[in-house]
Motif scaffolding. Structure first.
Motif, PDB file in Angstrom:
ATOM      1  N   ARG A   1       0.813  -1.227   0.000  1.00 54.41           N
ATOM      2  CA  ARG A   1       0.000   0.000   0.000  1.00 54.41           C
ATOM      3  C   ARG A   1       0.843   1.272   0.000  1.00 54.41           C
ATOM      4  O   ARG A   1       0.345   2.338  -0.342  1.00 54.41           O
ATOM      5  CB  ARG A   1      -0.931   0.020   1.221  1.00 54.41           C
ATOM      6  CG  ARG A   1      -2.093  -0.955   1.095  1.00 54.41           C
ATOM      7  CD  ARG A   1      -3.128  -0.719   2.179  1.00 54.41           C
ATOM      8  NE  ARG A   1      -2.609  -0.813   3.524  1.00 54.41           N
ATOM      9  CZ  ARG A   1      -2.655  -1.902   4.294  1.00 54.41           C
ATOM     10  NH1 ARG A   1      -3.191  -3.008   3.843  1.00 54.41           N
ATOM     11  NH2 ARG A   1      -2.160  -1.876   5.517  1.00 54.41           N
ATOM     12  N   ASP A   2       2.108   1.187   0.360  1.00 53.47           N
ATOM     13  CA  ASP A   2       2.962   2.373   0.431  1.00 53.47           C
ATOM     14  C   ASP A   2       3.232   2.913  -0.976  1.00 53.47           C
ATOM     15  O   ASP A   2       3.369   2.151  -1.915  1.00 53.47           O
ATOM     16  CB  ASP A   2       4.285   2.032   1.124  1.00 53.47           C
ATOM     17  CG  ASP A   2       5.144   3.252   1.321  1.00 53.47           C
ATOM     18  OD1 ASP A   2       4.825   4.058   2.210  1.00 53.47           O
ATOM     19  OD2 ASP A   2       6.110   3.421   0.557  1.00 53.47           O
ATOM     20  N   ALA A   3       3.322   4.238  -1.092  1.00 53.67           N
ATOM     21  CA  ALA A   3       3.465   4.864  -2.411  1.00 53.67           C
ATOM     22  C   ALA A   3       4.838   5.487  -2.664  1.00 53.67           C
ATOM     23  O   ALA A   3       5.016   6.162  -3.671  1.00 53.67           O
ATOM     24  CB  ALA A   3       2.375   5.925  -2.579  1.00 53.67           C
TER      25      ALA A   3
ATOM     26  N   ARG B   1       7.987  -3.130  -3.198  1.00 53.58           N
ATOM     27  CA  ARG B   1       6.542  -3.321  -3.362  1.00 53.58           C
ATOM     28  C   ARG B   1       6.258  -4.504  -4.273  1.00 53.58           C
ATOM     29  O   ARG B   1       5.398  -5.340  -3.993  1.00 53.58           O
ATOM     30  CB  ARG B   1       5.911  -2.048  -3.943  1.00 53.58           C
ATOM     31  CG  ARG B   1       4.955  -1.388  -3.011  1.00 53.58           C
ATOM     32  CD  ARG B   1       4.172  -0.223  -3.580  1.00 53.58           C
ATOM     33  NE  ARG B   1       4.734   0.566  -4.645  1.00 53.58           N
ATOM     34  CZ  ARG B   1       5.599   1.557  -4.481  1.00 53.58           C
ATOM     35  NH1 ARG B   1       6.034   1.894  -3.284  1.00 53.58           N
ATOM     36  NH2 ARG B   1       6.033   2.228  -5.517  1.00 53.58           N
TER      37      ARG B   1
END
Length: 162
Positions: A98-100, A108
């Motif tokens: 979920r991290d951008a 990711r």
């Protein structure tokens, strides 16, 4: 308390490399600031954690880097002994996915692959990464290992200094 000497050396080397790069120096730049004659290869092995550094040599390197030796050792000690088990960090794969942060794209993708291997199994998707895995992941992300650990702690919501 048990000491993993290989891990301790790697963490110490990582901290020395971080300090040198923080100053924008090459190993040659650092070498020029040292009192004694140390080969660039020896400096590299200290930074990689593949060679033990004497206390006197460590103090000399710290002085050249304008770093207080006991503060460096406190950071190394904190990194080595703050995670349980020693030298590992736990991450939640769902949180990583979920991290951008653009720099964490390789991580990711890896987390997505691990989650697909779990194939929807119930429960948390936590994994424990050791220092060698963290070093490889940091390289893939174009980050220093210290920076990757700090970012992973933020992503996972784990407090603590790096």
């Amino acid at each position: 308390m048990q000491l993993d000497t290989a891990n301790y050396q790697r963490v110490l080397g990582d901290e020395l490399r971080r300090l040198r790069k923080q100053r924008g120096w090459t190993r040659r730049d650092l070498n020029r600031r040292l009192q004694s004659d140390i080969s660039l290869q020896t400096l590299a092995t200290y930074e990689l954690g593949t060679r033990q550094c004497s206390v006197v040599r460590l103090v000399e390197i710290c002085l050249a880097l304008d770093e207080v030796p006991h503060e460096l050792m406190a950071r190394v000690h904190q990194r080595v002994f703050s995670d349980s088990p020693v030298g590992r960090i736990r991450i939640d794969l769902h949180k990583v996915v979920r991290d951008a942060q653009p720099e964490l794209l390789p991580l990711r993708r890896w987390a997505q692959g691990r989650l697909s291997e779990l194939n929807g199994t119930a429960g948390p998707a936590d994994v424990s990464l050791d220092i060698s895995a963290l070093e490889r992941m940091a390289e893939l992300c174009g980050l220093e290992t210290v920076e990757l650990i700090a970012r992973l702690r933020t992503v996972s919501g784990v407090p603590g200094p790096v």
